[in-house]
Design a protein around this motif. Structure first.
Motif, PDB file in Angstrom:
ATOM      1  N   GLU A 125      46.470  51.755  41.567  1.00 24.94           N
ATOM      2  CA  GLU A 125      46.513  51.423  40.146  1.00 24.94           C
ATOM      3  C   GLU A 125      46.718  49.914  40.090  1.00 24.94           C
ATOM      4  O   GLU A 125      47.746  49.395  40.533  1.00 24.94           O
ATOM      5  N   GLU A 126      45.737  49.222  39.547  1.00 25.42           N
ATOM      6  CA  GLU A 126      45.694  47.764  39.678  1.00 25.42           C
ATOM      7  C   GLU A 126      46.884  47.065  39.024  1.00 25.42           C
ATOM      8  O   GLU A 126      47.403  46.082  39.554  1.00 25.42           O
ATOM      9  N   ARG A 127      47.307  47.552  37.861  1.00 27.16           N
ATOM     10  CA  ARG A 127      48.359  46.829  37.132  1.00 27.16           C
ATOM     11  C   ARG A 127      49.723  46.993  37.799  1.00 27.16           C
ATOM     12  O   ARG A 127      50.468  46.039  37.950  1.00 27.16           O
ATOM     13  N   THR A 133      41.713  51.321  35.292  1.00 26.70           N
ATOM     14  CA  THR A 133      42.464  50.386  36.142  1.00 26.70           C
ATOM     15  C   THR A 133      42.707  50.949  37.550  1.00 26.70           C
ATOM     16  O   THR A 133      43.495  50.390  38.306  1.00 26.70           O
ATOM     17  N   ASN A 183      33.905  52.899  35.656  1.00 25.51           N
ATOM     18  CA  ASN A 183      34.993  52.169  36.306  1.00 25.51           C
ATOM     19  C   ASN A 183      35.022  52.382  37.811  1.00 25.51           C
ATOM     20  O   ASN A 183      36.056  52.203  38.437  1.00 25.51           O
TER      21      ASN A 183
END
Lengths: 473, 105
Positions: free
Chosen positions: B28-30, B14, B101
């Protein structure tokens, strides 16, 4: 009349003016071109004669448009380009991580039989970069230029990675910027491609055309084509921050496809420039049946391709006809460029040693010994003497300050004035187009090409100097 | 039993990143949390992305920073531990790891 750019101080009737003012016949018109004054103008025969006479006598003509031109010519423009003097001050540091390559291009003359598989030692890269960046820093230059050549630089990825990171860290310590440029065949892995797209500043990829051309010219060593990988990577590179340029090698077989190649490249990729260069004849290219194109056809197709590229906002490049250049040497040789080879020699030229030696040249400037770059002052001066001031053949050519006689190794200049060889012819034709284009007179380029005799007269004119202009009817 | 090979670090699924001439910015995408890496940390991130094994990264750091191998090793260990703790890295076993990723912001 149009000033291509502003100019500077007064200098009446100087020899620099005389030797930098050119006139080219364009059917019944004349193109006056003074590159050091950034001046171009389309005028008639009478105006040419009056200009010549007025300049030689230091008086005005009384004709307002001509006197406007005279006033500009009497103002000193840029100084004539001169060879570098004094301490070595490289415009760029070139690194050749390896001479090896994963392709087996049919025309390639870059394979060095003496060191084909040699890879640069990391300490050598470190020492050369440290020396160069210290020099850049102490000279007050804001931006260092580190360029990677081959072979294929990505065949020695660790050297490239190390050099990139060392130069980045060191330049940060010194407070200067560094630009990275690479010339590559574009066959790297996807993850390496993503890295290159976001890490390097300029990436020049060799691609000769669609699969039918690329796979014939530039196969892999195992015989498979390279097109699919290069095309995939160009898509990724198009999305990155690096400036992306394509270099197309043109042969007699592919010359007519240049406009189509230009259109296809623009439709397919996000590019800054496309450079077309005729194949350099080598024993390999001759054996493969690949020959340079006819210069007239190359120039015509280049002009057509250039129009297409410019419509897409992409810069067309034929390096010798770059009218924005003011230089005494075509290449890094005239810019004190230092090219580090895997064996530690420091050269003025990135071509292989056997190529210069075949022309009786020694372009080795020094070597890295015990961690310290060492230069032979005499060799540096000898390299600096390879400049257009020492090429009498070029003295009366309007491309003098642009192509500067071309490659010192590959372009053997003809003996007598006006006996232009194919490289001269195509350079003169394309440079004329570029000047007329900058004056927004592309109509005259078309007009000229519709008159083959006039075109030949312009391209073959023994002297372009205004002072040599002869009276006519 | 076969040797499972060394621990291999790769960036967490992520995490995305973008580079400019000064730094590498990780997101951090989330959580939307971001980090800026520069200097040796940016070098380590770059080399991890390019699947360099840890021992080779140590050699690079030692040469780049002109410092002893042991010190470079310690520095890398410290960087990796910190990144693992904050979730920038995942670990696996194998000789070369994975990098599926890799994305850009």
């Amino acid at each position: 009349m149009r000033n291509i750019a502003p100019s500077g101080l007064i200098d009446y009737g100087s020899s620099a003016t005389w030797h930098s003012v050119f006139v080219l016949p364009i059917v019944e018109h004349y193109l006056l071109y003074a590159p050091l004054h950034n001046l171009g103008a389309v005028i008639d025969r009478v105006a040419v004669q009056r200009l010549r006479d007025a300049l030689s006598m230091g008086r005005d003509t009384g004709v307002e448009p001509i006197d406007d031109i005279l006033a500009t010519l009497r103002i000193r423009g840029e100084p004539a380009p001169m060879p570098r003097q004094g301490p070595l001050q490289p415009a760029l540091l070139g690194l050749i991580p390896t001479r090896s390559c994963n392709l087996a291009c049919e025309y390639c003359g870059f394979l060095d039989p003496a060191g084909a598989n040699q890879v640069m030692n990391l300490n050598l890269a470190r020492e050369a970069i440290a020396w160069y960046l210290n020099l850049v820093h102490s000279s007050g230059i804001e931006t260092a230029e580190v360029h990677f050549f081959g072979g294929e630089p990505f065949c020695a990825e660790e050297v490239l990675d190390f050099a990139y990171h060392f130069a980045s860290l060191r330049s940060r310590e010194l407070g200067c910027a560094v630009r990275f440029e690479v010339v590559t065949n574009g066959t790297f892995s996807e993850e390496r491609c993503r890295w290159a797209a976001d890490s390097l500043d300029t990436i020049i990829v060799s691609l000769d055309g669609p699969a039918s051309i690329q796979d014939r010219h530039r196969p892999r060593k195992d015989g498979r084509g390279s097109f699919a990988t290069v095309a995939r990577n160009l898509n990724t590179l198009s999305e990155g921050s690096a400036e992306l340029s394509i270099r197309v090698c043109v042969t007699s077989e592919t010359v007519d496809a240049m406009p189509d190649i230009a259109e296809w490249l623009c439709q397919s990729y996000r590019l800054v420039s496309v450079c077309f260069e005729p194949v350099q004849p080598t024993p390999q290219s001759t054996a493969a049946g690949l020959f340079p194109p006819d210069p007239w056809t190359f120039a015509l197709r280049f002009i057509q391709a250039a129009d297409i590229l410019e419509c897409h906002g992409v810069e067309p490049v034929y390096a010798a006809a770059d009218i924005t250049a003011r230089q005494v040497s075509f290449c890094p040789v005239g810019q004190d460029g230092v090219i580090v080879t895997p064996d530690g020699t420091l050269n003025a030229c990135y071509l292989v040693r056997s190529d210069w030696e075949a022309r009786g040249l020694n372009l080795c400037l020094g070597r890295v010994e015990e961690g310290v770059p060492w230069f032979n002052d005499e060799a540096v001066e000898a390299a600096r003497r390879l400049n257009v001031w020492n090429k009498p053949f070029c003295a009366r050519c309007f491309c003098r300050w642009h192509c500067a006689g071309g490659c010192h190794v590959h372009h053997e200049l003809p003996a007598s004035p006006g006996t232009y060889d194919p490289l001269c012819i195509q350079t003169r034709l394309i440079a004329t187009r570029n000047i007329l284009n900058s004056l927004e007179r592309d109509d005259l380029t078309s007009f000229l090409w519709q008159h083959p005799e006039a075109l030949a007269r312009m391209a073959g004119q023994p002297s372009d100097l205004l002072i040599d202009f002869e009276e006519g009817p | 039993m076969s040797d499972p090979g060394p621990i291999v670090y790769h960036c967490a699924p992520t995490v995305c990143w973008v580079k400019d001439s000064e730094q590498t910015i990780l997101v951090e995408e989330r959580s939307g949390q971001s980090w800026s890496l520069c200097g040796p940390e940016a070098v380590v991130w770059d080399l991890l992305v390019l699947k360099y094994p840890a021992d080779r990264i140590v050699e690079f750091l030692a040469a780049l920073l002109d410092e002893p191998h042991e010190r470079a090793q310690q520095e890398l260990r410290s960087i990796l531990q910190r990144w693992e703790e904050i979730g920038l890295l995942a670990t696996g076993k194998g000789s070369h790891g994975q990098s599926g990723n890799q994305r850009r912001v």
